[in-house]
Scaffold this motif. Structure first.
Motif, mmCIF file in Angstrom:
data_model
loop_
_atom_site.group_PDB
_atom_site.id
_atom_site.type_symbol
_atom_site.label_atom_id
_atom_site.label_comp_id
_atom_site.label_asym_id
_atom_site.label_seq_id
_atom_site.Cartn_x
_atom_site.Cartn_y
_atom_site.Cartn_z
ATOM 1 N N THR A 41 32.371 16.091 22.895
ATOM 2 C CA THR A 41 32.935 15.194 23.908
ATOM 3 C C THR A 41 33.236 13.777 23.418
ATOM 4 N N CYS A 42 32.317 13.183 22.706
ATOM 5 C CA CYS A 42 32.473 11.774 22.340
ATOM 6 C C CYS A 42 33.146 11.635 20.976
ATOM 7 N N GLY A 43 33.013 12.690 20.155
ATOM 8 C CA GLY A 43 33.462 12.618 18.773
ATOM 9 C C GLY A 43 34.972 12.479 18.603
ATOM 10 N N TRP A 44 35.706 12.759 19.670
ATOM 11 C CA TRP A 44 37.145 12.535 19.625
ATOM 12 C C TRP A 44 37.432 11.094 19.227
ATOM 13 N N CYS A 45 36.638 10.215 19.726
ATOM 14 C CA CYS A 45 36.935 8.796 19.583
ATOM 15 C C CYS A 45 35.851 8.025 18.829
ATOM 16 N N HIS A 46 34.630 8.521 18.887
ATOM 17 C CA HIS A 46 33.541 7.845 18.163
ATOM 18 C C HIS A 46 33.181 8.744 16.987
ATOM 19 N N ASN A 47 33.787 8.489 15.868
ATOM 20 C CA ASN A 47 33.710 9.402 14.730
ATOM 21 C C ASN A 47 32.325 9.486 14.109
ATOM 22 N N LYS A 63 25.444 -4.118 19.004
ATOM 23 C CA LYS A 63 24.705 -5.286 19.496
ATOM 24 C C LYS A 63 24.679 -5.287 21.023
ATOM 25 N N ARG A 64 25.323 -4.275 21.616
ATOM 26 C CA ARG A 64 25.389 -4.215 23.077
ATOM 27 C C ARG A 64 24.022 -3.917 23.678
ATOM 28 N N SER A 65 23.817 -4.383 24.908
ATOM 29 C CA SER A 65 22.564 -4.108 25.618
ATOM 30 C C SER A 65 22.592 -2.692 26.184
ATOM 31 N N ALA A 80 41.174 3.359 27.958
ATOM 32 C CA ALA A 80 40.520 3.393 26.654
ATOM 33 C C ALA A 80 39.506 4.519 26.551
ATOM 34 N N MET A 81 38.615 4.578 27.536
ATOM 35 C CA MET A 81 37.560 5.587 27.491
ATOM 36 C C MET A 81 37.349 6.165 28.882
ATOM 37 N N PRO A 82 37.251 7.507 28.953
ATOM 38 C CA PRO A 82 37.034 8.136 30.259
ATOM 39 C C PRO A 82 35.654 7.799 30.828
HETATM 40 C C1 HEC Z 1 39.254 9.015 24.620
HETATM 41 C C2 HEC Z 1 38.415 8.345 23.640
HETATM 42 C C3 HEC Z 1 36.943 8.166 23.957
HETATM 43 C C4 HEC Z 1 36.023 9.117 24.298
HETATM 44 C C5 HEC Z 1 36.217 10.618 24.491
HETATM 45 C C6 HEC Z 1 34.746 8.425 24.393
HETATM 46 N N1 HEC Z 1 34.916 7.079 24.146
HETATM 47 FE FE1 HEC Z 1 33.475 5.663 24.171
HETATM 48 N N2 HEC Z 1 34.880 4.221 23.852
HETATM 49 C C7 HEC Z 1 36.226 4.442 23.621
HETATM 50 C C8 HEC Z 1 36.918 3.178 23.448
HETATM 51 C C9 HEC Z 1 38.387 2.983 23.153
HETATM 52 C C10 HEC Z 1 35.915 2.171 23.606
HETATM 53 C C11 HEC Z 1 36.126 0.652 23.561
HETATM 54 C C12 HEC Z 1 36.357 0.188 24.979
HETATM 55 C C13 HEC Z 1 36.577 -1.303 25.041
HETATM 56 O O1 HEC Z 1 37.684 -1.728 24.708
HETATM 57 O O2 HEC Z 1 35.651 -2.026 25.406
HETATM 58 C C14 HEC Z 1 34.665 2.878 23.848
HETATM 59 C C15 HEC Z 1 33.434 2.236 24.015
HETATM 60 C C16 HEC Z 1 32.223 2.890 24.094
HETATM 61 C C17 HEC Z 1 30.951 2.228 24.116
HETATM 62 C C18 HEC Z 1 30.716 0.721 24.054
HETATM 63 C C19 HEC Z 1 30.791 0.300 22.605
HETATM 64 C C20 HEC Z 1 31.005 -1.165 22.442
HETATM 65 O O3 HEC Z 1 30.397 -1.737 21.517
HETATM 66 O O4 HEC Z 1 31.782 -1.748 23.202
HETATM 67 C C21 HEC Z 1 30.002 3.205 24.179
HETATM 68 C C22 HEC Z 1 28.490 3.022 24.202
HETATM 69 C C23 HEC Z 1 30.678 4.470 24.216
HETATM 70 N N3 HEC Z 1 32.046 4.248 24.155
HETATM 71 C C24 HEC Z 1 30.050 5.692 24.299
HETATM 72 C C25 HEC Z 1 30.728 6.900 24.446
HETATM 73 C C26 HEC Z 1 30.062 8.157 24.688
HETATM 74 C C27 HEC Z 1 28.550 8.351 24.780
HETATM 75 C C28 HEC Z 1 31.031 9.100 24.813
HETATM 76 C C29 HEC Z 1 30.873 10.584 25.096
HETATM 77 C C30 HEC Z 1 30.143 10.923 26.294
HETATM 78 C C31 HEC Z 1 32.316 8.429 24.632
HETATM 79 N N4 HEC Z 1 32.078 7.103 24.418
HETATM 80 C C32 HEC Z 1 33.536 9.042 24.669
HETATM 81 C C33 HEC Z 1 36.848 5.679 23.565
HETATM 82 C C34 HEC Z 1 36.254 6.883 23.878
#
Ligand code: HEC
Length: 108
Positions: A41-47, A63-65, A80-82
């Motif tokens: 789920t998350c790895g699409w965007c958080h490699n 550094k986020r809380s 950006a993120m769902p």
């Molecule tokens: C479609 C792509 C996508 C998916 C899927 C996704 N994220 Fe994200 N995520 C992002 C983006 C882009 C940001 C930056 C948002 C912003 O501009 O503040 C982000 C930000 C975050 C942040 C805050 C990081 C920071 O320092 O601002 C966290 C924590 C996070 N995601 C966790 C998750 C988790 C856990 C999942 C899976 C359940 C997930 N993400 C799935 C794209 C995604």
């Protein structure tokens, strides 16, 4: 008192007492497999399980809380993120936060 020790072993066996359960505390709150979650789920965007940046930022060493992370996971970010607020319980999100805090660079 050899027999007594043997007796205890037999009784604990009969009671179904498992010694291995001592070594591996059973999680009773969240059954989420976070590694799996990040791989899918998350790895699409958080490699790399969150270790490196992809479409989303690197999560390791963030550094986020906790509140910020919880909020972002629950509500996402427009365009950006769902939002995952209806997917995960608070206990699940606690586990995700713990996972992020424990991230270490992958050993080659
Ligand atoms: C479609 C792509 C996508 C998916 C899927 C996704 N994220 Fe994200 N995520 C992002 C983006 C882009 C940001 C930056 C948002 C912003 O501009 O503040 C982000 C930000 C975050 C942040 C805050 C990081 C920071 O320092 O601002 C966290 C924590 C996070 N995601 C966790 C998750 C988790 C856990 C999942 C899976 C359940 C997930 N993400 C799935 C794209 C995604």
């Amino acid at each position: 008192m050899k027999n007594r020790a043997l007796f205890l072993v037999v009784v604990s066996g009969l009671l179904g007492f498992s010694w291995s359960s001592l070594a591996q505390p059973v999680d009773q709150t969240s059954h989420l497999d976070v590694n799996q979650l990040f791989a899918t789920t998350c790895g699409w965007c958080h490699n790399d399980g969150g270790r490196t940046a992809g479409k989303g930022p690197q999560l390791m060493n963030t550094k986020r809380s906790d509140d910020f992370i919880r909020n972002r996971i629950k509500h996402g970010k427009e365009g950006a993120m769902p939002a995952f607020g209806s997917t995960f319980s608070d206990a699940d999100i606690d586990k995700i936060i713990q996972y992020i805090r424990a991230l270490k660079p992958e050993q080659p």
